[in-house]
Scaffold this active site. Sequence first.
Site, short mmCIF file in Angstrom:
data_model
loop_
_atom_site.label_atom_id
_atom_site.label_comp_id
_atom_site.label_asym_id
_atom_site.label_seq_id
_atom_site.Cartn_x
_atom_site.Cartn_y
_atom_site.Cartn_z
N TYR A 148 1.82 0.72 6.90
CA TYR A 148 2.71 1.59 6.13
C TYR A 148 3.13 0.86 4.86
CZ TYR A 148 6.93 4.31 4.96
OH TYR A 148 7.89 5.08 4.32
N ASP A 250 1.09 -6.58 0.94
CA ASP A 250 2.39 -5.91 1.03
C ASP A 250 3.27 -6.76 1.94
OD1 ASP A 250 4.59 -4.44 1.64
OD2 ASP A 250 3.53 -2.59 2.12
N LYS A 277 13.02 -5.50 0.93
CA LYS A 277 13.88 -5.71 2.10
C LYS A 277 14.71 -7.00 2.00
CE LYS A 277 11.37 -2.64 5.16
NZ LYS A 277 11.90 -1.67 6.06
N1 PMP Z 1 5.90 -1.73 2.91
C1 PMP Z 1 6.20 -2.06 4.17
C2 PMP Z 1 5.34 -3.06 4.88
C3 PMP Z 1 7.28 -1.49 4.82
O1 PMP Z 1 7.54 -1.83 6.10
C4 PMP Z 1 8.10 -0.58 4.11
C5 PMP Z 1 9.30 0.07 4.76
N2 PMP Z 1 9.48 -0.10 6.09
C6 PMP Z 1 7.75 -0.24 2.79
C7 PMP Z 1 6.65 -0.85 2.22
C8 PMP Z 1 8.57 0.72 2.00
O2 PMP Z 1 9.77 0.13 1.66
P1 PMP Z 1 11.02 1.04 1.22
O3 PMP Z 1 11.44 1.79 2.45
O4 PMP Z 1 12.03 0.06 0.73
O5 PMP Z 1 10.52 1.94 0.15
#
Ligand code: PMP
Length: 450
Positions: A148, A250, A277
Amino acid sequence: MNLKLSDLRKEPKSLELFQKGKKTTPYGVHSNYRLTDPYPLYGRKGVGSKVWDVDENEYLDFNMGFGALVVGHAHPLIVQAISEQISGGTILGLEFEKSVELSKVIQERFNVDMVRFSSTGMEATTNAVRFARAHTGRNKIMKFEGCYHGGNDHILVSVKPKPGREGSPQHPIPVPASLGTPRDTLKNTLVAPFNDLEAVREIAEANADDFAGIILEPIPMNMGVILPQKGFLEGLREICDQYNSVLIFDEVKTCGKYYGGASERFHVTPDLKCMGKAIGGGFALSAVAGKKEIMEEIVPGVVSHAGTFNSNPLVITAGLVTLTRILSRTAMTGLAKLGQTLAAGYNDIVKDEGLPAIVSSDSLSGALAFAPSPIMNWRDFQKSDIGRWSLYYLMMLNRGIIPAGTGPDEQWTLSVQHTQEDVEKHLETFKEIAPALREFQPQMAIVEAI
Ligand code: PMP
């Protein structure tokens, strides 16, 4: 008696807020991931390692804002720094002076040449994909089934595809994760199985002339915690080099799990890294960072990167305190040790109690899956028993422990404010509920267990 797990929830005020809230907000939540069955928990406050809901239930929190709070809730240093900063304004419409200092911190800590800040993980991954396409002049981006990367249409694909629709394990069919995705978008998304280098090679080869790059979670943390097999990340690096394509890690989750992120953990350097995060200490700070030759192509009017809230004084202040004063290398090492204690405790209980479960962990995160064998990719994840996991989550919740994020695809996150006692309490509670988890049958009545 047939009883749904959801009948056993016991937060009447949350239920009341849900009934009111859903009149103005679909499902009463502003992020689908906050939903639990059949109503979400509404929170009131968080301090240290604990959160409280509106029913005054106290929980030891191991979700920690879905991994955003490695600093814990309301860390005193962050509270103080933000309280001081807020009276100086929240958005200046000018580049905030301290963004220069934080960029330097990011550069050194995460071994990147240059960085651009934004607010959310989704912005970071969206920008990174654009930069990869701009740099290569190509369109196709490869992602992995089960990973994701936020809500961008191009990569919100094959996140949790259902059996029967997803094609063969080696050559998955791109499946949009949401209605509303234009069909043509999918033409530019390639989907591969995680931990299968041969399949990646074949897909790259078949699309060589338009292959812009690969985006992946180096440790997929949207399927629990999946470690890359030895040589997998190195192999991806080689494939991207072979095709002059861009390798994007990511690290929105993993940047907060290790001092220098997963690329330091595995000694593999991507071309671009997305972070978010935990680096903001609970504030909306994200970043794309990486090699100079790609980042320098961000030129006004040529390659776009913008955002009203980007690098505002509050997030920069929180990021600086987080990375320079709280999440030090020593603190991260201590957290990894505490993480080992928690994971080892889980493993012992699983073994002693004869649970049909697998514990997967690294550093300060881990996950419990009721699966027949270790999970290496999405197809393995699909074999896990969601019903039993839901019972685990609910029984822990009813005993004052939020054991992880809201689903088996999530994991636990330890913070610097968790103590050895918190971990022991978590393990005692897990041990207490283990017999009920062992006996669980999908249709059974579980009221006494709860
Ligand atoms: N990349 C990863 C690996 C994630 O786990 C998440 C959110 N859980 C995101 C991107 C998206 O981040 P955000 O919810 O801050 O947009």
